[in-house]
Write a protein that holds these residues in place. Sequence first.
Motif, PDB file in Angstrom:
ATOM      1  N   LYS A  33       0.856  -1.173   0.000  1.00  0.00           N
ATOM      2  CA  LYS A  33       0.000   0.000   0.000  1.00  0.00           C
ATOM      3  C   LYS A  33       0.899   1.231   0.000  1.00  0.00           C
ATOM      4  O   LYS A  33       1.699   1.431   0.920  1.00  0.00           O
ATOM      5  N   VAL A  34       0.776   2.054  -1.031  1.00  0.00           N
ATOM      6  CA  VAL A  34       1.643   3.223  -1.161  1.00  0.00           C
ATOM      7  C   VAL A  34       1.117   4.358  -0.297  1.00  0.00           C
ATOM      8  O   VAL A  34      -0.072   4.698  -0.346  1.00  0.00           O
ATOM      9  N   ALA A  35       1.997   4.942   0.484  1.00  0.00           N
ATOM     10  CA  ALA A  35       1.617   6.062   1.364  1.00  0.00           C
ATOM     11  C   ALA A  35       1.540   7.344   0.540  1.00  0.00           C
ATOM     12  O   ALA A  35       2.427   8.202   0.584  1.00  0.00           O
ATOM     13  N   ILE A  36       0.466   7.462  -0.225  1.00  0.00           N
ATOM     14  CA  ILE A  36       0.329   8.563  -1.173  1.00  0.00           C
ATOM     15  C   ILE A  36      -0.545   9.690  -0.648  1.00  0.00           C
ATOM     16  O   ILE A  36      -0.534  10.797  -1.192  1.00  0.00           O
ATOM     17  N   GLU A  37      -1.321   9.437   0.414  1.00  0.00           N
ATOM     18  CA  GLU A  37      -2.250  10.466   0.868  1.00  0.00           C
ATOM     19  C   GLU A  37      -1.505  11.588   1.594  1.00  0.00           C
ATOM     20  O   GLU A  37      -0.682  11.361   2.479  1.00  0.00           O
ATOM     21  N   LYS A  38      -1.824  12.811   1.208  1.00  0.00           N
ATOM     22  CA  LYS A  38      -1.241  14.008   1.809  1.00  0.00           C
ATOM     23  C   LYS A  38      -2.321  14.960   2.294  1.00  0.00           C
ATOM     24  O   LYS A  38      -2.196  15.559   3.358  1.00  0.00           O
ATOM     25  N   TRP A  39      -3.369  15.112   1.477  1.00  0.00           N
ATOM     26  CA  TRP A  39      -4.458  16.021   1.814  1.00  0.00           C
ATOM     27  C   TRP A  39      -5.770  15.255   1.899  1.00  0.00           C
ATOM     28  O   TRP A  39      -5.998  14.313   1.153  1.00  0.00           O
ATOM     29  N   GLN A  40      -6.635  15.679   2.790  1.00  0.00           N
ATOM     30  CA  GLN A  40      -7.933  15.024   2.898  1.00  0.00           C
ATOM     31  C   GLN A  40      -8.738  15.255   1.621  1.00  0.00           C
ATOM     32  O   GLN A  40      -8.742  16.336   1.059  1.00  0.00           O
ATOM     33  N   ASP A  41      -9.412  14.207   1.186  1.00  0.00           N
ATOM     34  CA  ASP A  41     -10.274  14.247  -0.009  1.00  0.00           C
ATOM     35  C   ASP A  41      -9.500  14.624  -1.267  1.00  0.00           C
ATOM     36  O   ASP A  41     -10.047  15.236  -2.184  1.00  0.00           O
ATOM     37  N   GLN A  42      -8.229  14.258  -1.323  1.00  0.00           N
ATOM     38  CA  GLN A  42      -7.423  14.610  -2.492  1.00  0.00           C
ATOM     39  C   GLN A  42      -7.830  13.790  -3.712  1.00  0.00           C
ATOM     40  O   GLN A  42      -8.392  12.702  -3.602  1.00  0.00           O
ATOM     41  N   TYR A  43      -7.541  14.343  -4.881  1.00  0.00           N
ATOM     42  CA  TYR A  43      -7.725  13.637  -6.142  1.00  0.00           C
ATOM     43  C   TYR A  43      -6.411  12.948  -6.493  1.00  0.00           C
ATOM     44  O   TYR A  43      -5.329  13.446  -6.195  1.00  0.00           O
ATOM     45  N   LEU A  44      -6.487  11.804  -7.166  1.00  0.00           N
ATOM     46  CA  LEU A  44      -5.290  11.050  -7.530  1.00  0.00           C
ATOM     47  C   LEU A  44      -5.459  10.489  -8.931  1.00  0.00           C
ATOM     48  O   LEU A  44      -6.495   9.908  -9.246  1.00  0.00           O
ATOM     49  N   GLY A 102       7.606   1.075  -3.095  1.00  0.00           N
ATOM     50  CA  GLY A 102       6.475   1.946  -2.805  1.00  0.00           C
ATOM     51  C   GLY A 102       6.887   3.308  -2.281  1.00  0.00           C
ATOM     52  O   GLY A 102       6.033   4.124  -1.925  1.00  0.00           O
ATOM     53  N   GLU A 103       8.191   3.597  -2.250  1.00  0.00           N
ATOM     54  CA  GLU A 103       8.662   4.896  -1.764  1.00  0.00           C
ATOM     55  C   GLU A 103       8.175   6.019  -2.681  1.00  0.00           C
ATOM     56  O   GLU A 103       8.220   5.913  -3.902  1.00  0.00           O
ATOM     57  N   VAL A 104       7.721   7.116  -2.070  1.00  0.00           N
ATOM     58  CA  VAL A 104       7.167   8.248  -2.809  1.00  0.00           C
ATOM     59  C   VAL A 104       8.124   9.433  -2.713  1.00  0.00           C
ATOM     60  O   VAL A 104       8.550   9.819  -1.625  1.00  0.00           O
ATOM     61  N   THR A 105       8.444  10.008  -3.872  1.00  0.00           N
ATOM     62  CA  THR A 105       9.282  11.208  -3.934  1.00  0.00           C
ATOM     63  C   THR A 105       8.521  12.280  -4.696  1.00  0.00           C
ATOM     64  O   THR A 105       8.035  12.037  -5.807  1.00  0.00           O
ATOM     65  N   VAL A 106       8.415  13.469  -4.101  1.00  0.00           N
ATOM     66  CA  VAL A 106       7.756  14.583  -4.780  1.00  0.00           C
ATOM     67  C   VAL A 106       8.779  15.261  -5.686  1.00  0.00           C
ATOM     68  O   VAL A 106       9.785  15.786  -5.213  1.00  0.00           O
ATOM     69  N   VAL A 107       8.533  15.243  -6.994  1.00  0.00           N
ATOM     70  CA  VAL A 107       9.457  15.875  -7.934  1.00  0.00           C
ATOM     71  C   VAL A 107       8.989  17.272  -8.327  1.00  0.00           C
ATOM     72  O   VAL A 107       9.762  18.067  -8.868  1.00  0.00           O
ATOM     73  N   LEU A 108       7.716  17.586  -8.074  1.00  0.00           N
ATOM     74  CA  LEU A 108       7.222  18.932  -8.376  1.00  0.00           C
ATOM     75  C   LEU A 108       6.023  19.235  -7.501  1.00  0.00           C
ATOM     76  O   LEU A 108       5.102  18.424  -7.388  1.00  0.00           O
TER      77      LEU A 108
END
Length: 775
Positions: free
Chosen positions: A288-299, A333-339
């Motif tokens: 399970k990728v830890a992708i959630e950052k904001w509540q009710d976000q779009y993906l 599953g590591e997440v990196t923000v590139v922008l």
Amino acid sequence: MLRWYSIWMSLFFLLPVAVDGQQKANYKLADKYSVANAGSLLYSRAVKANYIPDSDCFWFSYKTSRGGEFYHVDPRKGKPVHLFDREKMAAQISELTHKPCNARDLSITPSFGKDKNVFTFWANQVQLSYDMKTGKCTEVPRQKPGTQQQKPHNPLSILYSYSSDRAYVAYAKEHNLWLREESAPDSLARQITTDGVQEFSYSDDASGDGKRIFTTRARWIKGTHRMFVIREDIRGLETLLLVSASAAGRPRMVTFMTGNQKYTMPGDKKVPHYELSLIDAESGKITKVAIEKWQDQYLNFLYATKDGAYLYVQRMRRTRDELDICRVDTKTGEVTVVLNEVCKPNFNDRNLSISFINDDNEFIWWSERSGWGHYYLYSADGKLKRALTVGDWMAEKIVRIDTNRREAYVIGHGREKEMHPYYACLYKVHLDGKNDIKLLTPEDANHDVTFSPSGNYFTDNFSRVDLAPRSVLRDKNGKLICQLAEADLSALFASGWKMPERFTVKAADGVTDLYGVMWKPFDFDSTRQYPIISYVYPGPQMDALDLNFTATGNHNAALAQVGFIVVNFGHRGGTPLRSKAYRTYGYGNLRDYPLADDKSGIEQLADRYPFIDINRVGIFGHSGGGFMSAAAICTYPDFYKAAVASSGNHDNNIYNQAWGETHHGVTQTVKGKDTIFSCKIPTTGELAPRLKGHLLVITGDEDNNVHPGQSLRLVSALIDAGKNFEMYVLPGQAHLYKGKKDLFWRYKIWYYFAKYLLNDNRADYYTDIDDYKNE
């Protein structure tokens, strides 16, 4: 006495001139230039290049008053030539198929193979072959049924998803993911997930019962035995229903939208949530990728690298003013923000885009950070290299990237100051710091381009509302290779048709230019005064201003023939093709933002042209134009005398969440551990007590875009306010009306404006909806 009174009344209704001196409605002329009738006077208007395999050569068909012709184009030779002699071809088709063939109206689809001088096609259910060198047409022998044993067809195979090496098969059952080795029977399949449930499913049929095998929303990562899946959690979301009552049998409830059959509205507490997971087919491991950052976000998914090492996904706040481009390691599953990008008050969803170059070594990102939409080049780690386009113009979309030459081909708007800023032009842009942006389509018109397979050439179809469509071939540097075709308007002009006129007015601020189109009656008399009608669609995701050549302007050409000046022009906030400030003008004011500009524009036109009667102003529109028309006549009750509002979203609080929250805004409030979103959009019904003029409301009872409840809420408010108005409900009609219901709607628009702007109420006495044809 009664007899003479009846004769007098009959003559009165046949008089061509009304008591006030205005001409009676000319319904017959309007009918002549309706969409159905004017369309029969038109022939081809664009070239569609059908490329021959492994070649930049192509064929196209084009119809004029002389009939249809087929052409072959070799860009190296620089001119189109006939693909065949149509008279000889028709004769050979007749001989070979034993059926008559009309040379003027040949309808064939050539198919080229390895031999670029030979093509096959079907005619009269017979397959034929044509040799371009000899001009000979022959019948293709029918293949005899093979004797080879065919492998039994598995009807479930279309529901299976195979890894790129076809070693594994994936599918969904009971809302979970199942895998098996390709050579193994279904009985040996493994259930990989156990947390799939209805409406939070691994199946593409998320709302189904899950009992049968179905395709899975999990997707293979190319070159690997790994998959990724973005699951949408729609549990607890509400539906929106319609009553289908016009068909035979018992009236029934139907779901409002297709897809997941759920419908969220602005400010809803429960909205879809998204989960990203990675699955290893060999081990069965799920990450399970830890992708959630904001509540009710779009993906949403953007790109997978060719080696399968990384996925790129975009996450966005519900407020649609901040987003991240994330790189996900498919093994860990590591997440990196590139922008990370912030855009207040909201992003332009229509044009937001990313293009990856040389796999993911670089990417091009579209942004309005300068106040205008432009492209920016980034390295793989998210470091900005340079702006590729700059200035007070809009770079809309990339149509081709040449990685070898380090060039991008971009559609732009507004860079050529002598042109209409909405017109699409093609530019060549360098990726390596050269700022010499080159215009490749110089004509003052709206351009539609398509590149050849090699990228060395492109076809360019261009036109304006007052310029006949033309088609040319250019090389990649914009050099004109040859003319391909020009639309034949001879039949249209011979009928009495005339081009519409372009105009420019100022917005209500007295500064901003607004661009429009004017249709006049084709029997126009400059010594008379005509009522003016504004056809509106305010956007904001797009506007309905005609840019390309059109014989009908949809309703507008025909409506003008009834006896009106009909105009259609943009309003601030109505299109994303200009500046960010222009695009976001209506943010937070979704009901009222275009109204002052429409009134101001009409006033300027009346001051400019003595043939416009400012005391007889109408307005009409469909969908967003419907809600604008009703809002306008209520907001300026002494200015607009009549309005027709069809399928209008008069209460955007019950329209879809994404549209309302994006363009009006959603407020985010944090209370302790809870984040609360709220959105309240003013409704047209709130303006009902101000109505003075004449309003016609129309809706389809099965509208699955703008719910008919929106029109009913406006009608309820009008009734409660004691207002007199008219309403029609079109049975069995969705958002776009069809058939006789569509004709009824169009006729009613003519009749309504004739009655209240021309003082011609003949249509009130028609027994049949088209009785004007018998006058």
